[in-house]
Design a protein around this motif. Structure first.
Motif, PDB file in Angstrom:
ATOM      1  N   THR A 197       0.828  -1.211   0.000  1.00 19.37           N
ATOM      2  CA  THR A 197       0.000   0.000   0.000  1.00 19.37           C
ATOM      3  C   THR A 197       0.862   1.260   0.000  1.00 19.37           C
ATOM      4  O   THR A 197       0.597   2.217  -0.741  1.00 19.37           O
ATOM      5  CB  THR A 197      -0.923   0.002   1.222  1.00 19.37           C
ATOM      6  OG1 THR A 197      -1.732  -1.171   1.199  1.00 19.37           O
ATOM      7  CG2 THR A 197      -1.823   1.233   1.225  1.00 19.37           C
ATOM      8  N   GLN A 198       1.899   1.253   0.832  1.00 18.49           N
ATOM      9  CA  GLN A 198       2.792   2.400   0.859  1.00 18.49           C
ATOM     10  C   GLN A 198       3.541   2.565  -0.457  1.00 18.49           C
ATOM     11  O   GLN A 198       3.734   3.688  -0.948  1.00 18.49           O
ATOM     12  CB  GLN A 198       3.782   2.273   2.006  1.00 18.49           C
ATOM     13  CG  GLN A 198       4.618   3.525   2.251  1.00 18.49           C
ATOM     14  CD  GLN A 198       5.614   3.342   3.370  1.00 18.49           C
ATOM     15  OE1 GLN A 198       6.532   2.521   3.245  1.00 18.49           O
ATOM     16  NE2 GLN A 198       5.437   4.086   4.454  1.00 18.49           N
ATOM     17  N   ALA A 199       3.936   1.427  -1.065  1.00 19.07           N
ATOM     18  CA  ALA A 199       4.616   1.501  -2.354  1.00 19.07           C
ATOM     19  C   ALA A 199       3.681   2.056  -3.434  1.00 19.07           C
ATOM     20  O   ALA A 199       4.084   2.873  -4.272  1.00 19.07           O
ATOM     21  CB  ALA A 199       5.140   0.128  -2.762  1.00 19.07           C
ATOM     22  N   ASP A 200       2.415   1.589  -3.392  1.00 23.49           N
ATOM     23  CA  ASP A 200       1.444   2.131  -4.353  1.00 23.49           C
ATOM     24  C   ASP A 200       1.245   3.634  -4.137  1.00 23.49           C
ATOM     25  O   ASP A 200       1.169   4.413  -5.107  1.00 23.49           O
ATOM     26  CB  ASP A 200       0.111   1.400  -4.212  1.00 23.49           C
ATOM     27  CG  ASP A 200       0.207  -0.056  -4.664  1.00 23.49           C
ATOM     28  OD1 ASP A 200       1.164  -0.376  -5.388  1.00 23.49           O
ATOM     29  OD2 ASP A 200      -0.663  -0.865  -4.269  1.00 23.49           O
ATOM     30  N   SER A 201       1.134   4.034  -2.863  1.00 24.07           N
ATOM     31  CA  SER A 201       0.982   5.462  -2.578  1.00 24.07           C
ATOM     32  C   SER A 201       2.197   6.243  -3.056  1.00 24.07           C
ATOM     33  O   SER A 201       2.068   7.333  -3.637  1.00 24.07           O
ATOM     34  CB  SER A 201       0.759   5.682  -1.077  1.00 24.07           C
ATOM     35  OG  SER A 201      -0.421   5.047  -0.645  1.00 24.07           O
ATOM     36  N   THR A 202       3.394   5.684  -2.819  1.00 23.87           N
ATOM     37  CA  THR A 202       4.620   6.350  -3.268  1.00 23.87           C
ATOM     38  C   THR A 202       4.657   6.443  -4.785  1.00 23.87           C
ATOM     39  O   THR A 202       5.034   7.480  -5.355  1.00 23.87           O
ATOM     40  CB  THR A 202       5.850   5.586  -2.754  1.00 23.87           C
ATOM     41  OG1 THR A 202       5.796   5.501  -1.316  1.00 23.87           O
ATOM     42  CG2 THR A 202       7.132   6.293  -3.162  1.00 23.87           C
ATOM     43  N   LEU A 217       9.203  10.928   1.480  1.00 22.84           N
ATOM     44  CA  LEU A 217       9.063  10.546   2.892  1.00 22.84           C
ATOM     45  C   LEU A 217       9.160   9.033   3.047  1.00 22.84           C
ATOM     46  O   LEU A 217       8.548   8.279   2.278  1.00 22.84           O
ATOM     47  CB  LEU A 217       7.730  11.050   3.450  1.00 22.84           C
ATOM     48  CG  LEU A 217       7.661  12.513   3.891  1.00 22.84           C
ATOM     49  CD1 LEU A 217       6.267  12.845   4.394  1.00 22.84           C
ATOM     50  CD2 LEU A 217       8.686  12.795   4.990  1.00 22.84           C
ATOM     51  N   ARG A 218       9.890   8.580   4.055  1.00 27.91           N
ATOM     52  CA  ARG A 218      10.021   7.149   4.365  1.00 27.91           C
ATOM     53  C   ARG A 218       9.714   6.939   5.842  1.00 27.91           C
ATOM     54  O   ARG A 218       9.537   7.904   6.604  1.00 27.91           O
ATOM     55  CB  ARG A 218      11.438   6.647   4.041  1.00 27.91           C
ATOM     56  CG  ARG A 218      11.807   6.747   2.568  1.00 27.91           C
ATOM     57  CD  ARG A 218      10.945   5.824   1.726  1.00 27.91           C
ATOM     58  NE  ARG A 218      11.315   5.892   0.314  1.00 27.91           N
ATOM     59  CZ  ARG A 218      10.766   6.658  -0.575  1.00 27.91           C
ATOM     60  NH1 ARG A 218       9.793   7.505  -0.186  1.00 27.91           N
ATOM     61  NH2 ARG A 218      11.146   6.640  -1.837  1.00 27.91           N
ATOM     62  N   ASN A 219       9.650   5.668   6.225  1.00 21.27           N
ATOM     63  CA  ASN A 219       9.355   5.360   7.628  1.00 21.27           C
ATOM     64  C   ASN A 219      10.441   5.863   8.562  1.00 21.27           C
ATOM     65  O   ASN A 219      10.191   6.086   9.759  1.00 21.27           O
ATOM     66  CB  ASN A 219       9.169   3.856   7.811  1.00 21.27           C
ATOM     67  CG  ASN A 219       7.960   3.328   7.057  1.00 21.27           C
ATOM     68  OD1 ASN A 219       7.046   4.087   6.771  1.00 21.27           O
ATOM     69  ND2 ASN A 219       7.972   2.051   6.698  1.00 21.27           N
ATOM     70  N   SER A 258       4.582  12.139  11.992  1.00 19.62           N
ATOM     71  CA  SER A 258       3.873  12.111  13.271  1.00 19.62           C
ATOM     72  C   SER A 258       2.453  11.644  13.023  1.00 19.62           C
ATOM     73  O   SER A 258       2.040  11.415  11.877  1.00 19.62           O
ATOM     74  CB  SER A 258       3.895  13.506  13.923  1.00 19.62           C
ATOM     75  OG  SER A 258       3.193  13.501  15.154  1.00 19.62           O
ATOM     76  N   TYR A 259       1.701  11.499  14.129  1.00 18.63           N
ATOM     77  CA  TYR A 259       0.281  11.142  14.039  1.00 18.63           C
ATOM     78  C   TYR A 259      -0.539  12.408  13.883  1.00 18.63           C
ATOM     79  O   TYR A 259      -0.282  13.426  14.523  1.00 18.63           O
ATOM     80  CB  TYR A 259      -0.178  10.399  15.300  1.00 18.63           C
ATOM     81  CG  TYR A 259       0.411   9.022  15.443  1.00 18.63           C
ATOM     82  CD1 TYR A 259       0.000   7.982  14.632  1.00 18.63           C
ATOM     83  CD2 TYR A 259       1.395   8.773  16.391  1.00 18.63           C
ATOM     84  CE1 TYR A 259       0.550   6.724  14.764  1.00 18.63           C
ATOM     85  CE2 TYR A 259       1.949   7.509  16.529  1.00 18.63           C
ATOM     86  CZ  TYR A 259       1.517   6.482  15.711  1.00 18.63           C
ATOM     87  OH  TYR A 259       2.048   5.242  15.849  1.00 18.63           O
ATOM     88  N   PHE A 260      -1.528  12.342  12.999  1.00 17.07           N
ATOM     89  CA  PHE A 260      -2.514  13.408  12.830  1.00 17.07           C
ATOM     90  C   PHE A 260      -3.884  12.755  12.859  1.00 17.07           C
ATOM     91  O   PHE A 260      -4.390  12.287  11.825  1.00 17.07           O
ATOM     92  CB  PHE A 260      -2.288  14.164  11.508  1.00 17.07           C
ATOM     93  CG  PHE A 260      -0.973  14.875  11.443  1.00 17.07           C
ATOM     94  CD1 PHE A 260      -0.839  16.161  11.939  1.00 17.07           C
ATOM     95  CD2 PHE A 260       0.142  14.247  10.908  1.00 17.07           C
ATOM     96  CE1 PHE A 260       0.373  16.825  11.875  1.00 17.07           C
ATOM     97  CE2 PHE A 260       1.353  14.899  10.844  1.00 17.07           C
ATOM     98  CZ  PHE A 260       1.477  16.192  11.339  1.00 17.07           C
ATOM     99  N   CYS A 261      -4.421  12.699  14.052  1.00 19.15           N
ATOM    100  CA  CYS A 261      -5.652  11.950  14.266  1.00 19.15           C
ATOM    101  C   CYS A 261      -6.797  12.551  13.445  1.00 19.15           C
ATOM    102  O   CYS A 261      -7.031  13.757  13.470  1.00 19.15           O
ATOM    103  CB  CYS A 261      -6.030  11.941  15.755  1.00 19.15           C
ATOM    104  SG  CYS A 261      -4.766  11.200  16.816  1.00 19.15           S
ATOM    105  N   GLY A 262      -7.502  11.693  12.728  1.00 18.89           N
ATOM    106  CA  GLY A 262      -8.697  12.097  11.998  1.00 18.89           C
ATOM    107  C   GLY A 262      -8.437  12.816  10.693  1.00 18.89           C
ATOM    108  O   GLY A 262      -9.385  13.269  10.057  1.00 18.89           O
ATOM    109  N   VAL A 263      -7.151  12.898  10.272  1.00 13.93           N
ATOM    110  CA  VAL A 263      -6.868  13.646   9.051  1.00 13.93           C
ATOM    111  C   VAL A 263      -7.438  12.934   7.829  1.00 13.93           C
ATOM    112  O   VAL A 263      -7.757  13.560   6.819  1.00 13.93           O
ATOM    113  CB  VAL A 263      -5.350  13.864   8.911  1.00 13.93           C
ATOM    114  CG1 VAL A 263      -4.628  12.566   8.608  1.00 13.93           C
ATOM    115  CG2 VAL A 263      -5.062  14.903   7.822  1.00 13.93           C
ATOM    116  N   GLU A 264      -7.549  11.602   7.913  1.00 11.49           N
ATOM    117  CA  GLU A 264      -8.087  10.861   6.764  1.00 11.49           C
ATOM    118  C   GLU A 264      -9.573  11.099   6.561  1.00 11.49           C
ATOM    119  O   GLU A 264     -10.119  10.825   5.481  1.00 11.49           O
ATOM    120  CB  GLU A 264      -7.828   9.360   6.937  1.00 11.49           C
ATOM    121  CG  GLU A 264      -8.654   8.677   8.025  1.00 11.49           C
ATOM    122  CD  GLU A 264      -8.092   8.924   9.425  1.00 11.49           C
ATOM    123  OE1 GLU A 264      -8.700   8.441  10.394  1.00 11.49           O
ATOM    124  OE2 GLU A 264      -7.046   9.593   9.509  1.00 11.49           O
TER     125      GLU A 264
END
Length: 490
Positions: free
Chosen positions: A138-143, A274-276, A282-288
């Motif tokens: 999923t991360q690779a697809d997003s990248t 950006l990588r792991n 950071s966390y951004f709660c509810g951003v999705e």
């Protein structure tokens, strides 16, 4: 003997059934694994040694021995019973089968728990691996999608930059042509003023020379041509100003779109890299759950494509207007210059005609003056002749008067008398003829004097016309701007 009444045997003999769900279900683990937020640790440490009390509770129904203890005290106070009879009386006994079944149940439950635990561990390990691979994919697809998005933004950004450079260049060229048009429009003021001043000066001609000749016709036509050229220049100047405003508006839209594209390119490129292990994550709660998008890829691409198409259309219109202005400058310069030459040619011809007429007038004036002199001399000779004839008339009349005094018969009409009478008549007729000729000569002299005055006045008129056309008008028309100035290059 109270140790025999311990509750340990009774408690262990009736254990509470072991719950089969002492660990979270696989579905729970899966959902918690899918969640982005970290899993919180249990309140107790799983690293501690295994204790039954961790997952099992002691039976809540503990045997109450208070009543039996009281009775035993009373019995012991009165009569001491044997140990065996007391144990048989006070405690419930289990059969060996119960004991074996209890052990077997515990074994089975232990095997089941361990089997479930082992299955859970295997499933959990496989689940962790699957979810790890799925998360990586999923991360690779997003990248990859971010990379494609960066490429798309870079493509449209290059298209905008290319079109923006073209629009800026076209705007600068149109601005230069506009300045040329303004300079050419200013240069037409001098020829217009010259033509109008020529018409004004030619109004000062006198007499018969105040004629609507070819020069005046050409001057009026020249004024009309210059005014028409000025009107066309002003019309195209207004168009150029409006087109420059439109070009700058299109340029502003492209620059704004380019600025947005550069910002988006910088953000998406940062997100793409950006990588792991990158810092700043950071966390951004509810951003999705926040959807701040205002376009889709189709409308996004169409917006930029429309801006580019609009800019290309305006740039084409600007190029056409610029060519029209260049052609207008050449056409108007040729028209004004050609008619300027026609006016100058008409002036030259008119000046030549006037000079020729002036020369002829001067010749006739000279002849008239000569004739006046001759006529005056003739008059003087006629007067002298009349004067000379007076003496002859006096002699003849005196003779006749004297002969009238002859006495009596001597008054004879003889040949002498007849001849004297004829002489008087002849001399008198001669004097009358000379006097008539004198009057004719004087009339001719007056006519010659009048002709002389007319010729002198006409000569002054021609001189004035020559001065106006040759000295005033043609001297001003020498400063007519050249073709380069009329097209706005100087």
């Amino acid at each position: 003997m109270e140790l025999l009444g311990s509750t340990l045997t009774a408690t262990y003999a009736h254990p509470k059934p072991t719950p089969t769900n002492f660990l979270p279900a696989i579905s729970t683990m899966t959902s918690s694994y899918r969640n982005r937020f970290p899993h919180y640790n249990l309140t107790h440490s799983l690293s501690l040694p295994w204790r039954p009390s961790t997952y099992y509770k002691v039976a809540s129904n503990s045997p109450n021995l208070g009543l039996y203890c009281a009775r035993s005290q009373k019995v012991s106070g009165s009569t001491m019973l044997p140990f065996v009879s007391n144990r048989t009386t006070l405690f419930t006994r289990y059969t060996p089968d119960d004991w074996y079944r209890s052990n077997l149940t515990n074994y089975l439950e232990s095997n089941t728990s361990r089997h479930n635990s082992e299955k859970l561990r295997v499933d959990t390990s496989r689940l962790i691996q699957d979810k790890y691979q799925e998360t990586r994919k999923t991360q690779a697809d997003s990248t990859q999608n971010l990379g494609e998005r960066v490429n798309d933004i870079g493509f449209w950004k290059s298209e905008i930059i290319h079109e923006l450079d073209g629009m800026i260049g076209e705007t600068n060229e149109l601005s230069d042509v506009k300045k040329k048009l303004e300079r050419a429009l200013m240069e037409t003021e001098a020829p217009l003023q010259v033509a109008q001043e020529c018409l004004f000066h030619r109004e000062k001609r006198m007499g018969i020379d105040l004629v609507h000749d070819e020069v005046e016709t050409e001057l009026l036509t020249e004024v009309d041509i210059i005014l028409c050229c000025q009107e066309r220049m002003k019309l195209h100047l207004d168009k150029a100003i409006a087109q420059l405003a439109t070009n700058r508006a299109s340029q502003h839209e492209l620059e704004k779109d380019l600025s947005d594209k550069q910002t988006a390119y910088r953000i998406d490129d940062k997100c793409h890299h950006l990588r792991n292990t990158s810092g700043g994550i950071s966390y951004f709660c509810g951003v999705e759950r926040v959807d701040a998008t205002v376009s889709v890829p189709e409308s996004w691409a169409k917006f930029t494509d429309d801006n580019i198409l609009h800019s290309q259309s305006e740039r084409a219109a600007s190029t056409k207007l610029r060519d029209d202005i260049q052609n207008l400058l050449v056409v108007t310069a040729n028209e004004m210059w050609n008619h300027f030459n026609k006016v100058n040619l008409a002036f030259t011809n008119r000046i030549a005609e006037t000079a020729d007429a002036k020369n002829k007038i001067q010749i006739h004036l000279a002849k008239t003056l000569q004739e006046i002199f001759q006529t005056e001399m003739t008059i003087q000779s006629i007067k002298k002749a009349i004067k000379d004839k007076s003496a002859f008339l006096k002699v003849a009349q005196t003779r006749l008067d004297e002969r009238t005094r002859r006495p009596n018969i001597e008054l004879c009409r003889d040949m002498a008398q007849l001849r004297l009478v004829n002489e008087v008549y002849e001399v008198d007729d001669t004097i009358q003829t000379l006097q008539r000729r004198l009057r004719e000569a004087e009339d001719t002299l007056q006519s010659l004097v009048h002709t002389k005055a007319t010729l002198e006045h006409d000569l002054a008129v021609k001189a004035n016309s020559l001065y106006i056309d040759q000295e005033k008008c043609m001297s001003m028309r020498k400063s007519f701007p050249n073709t380069l100035r009329l097209v706005g290059f100087c």
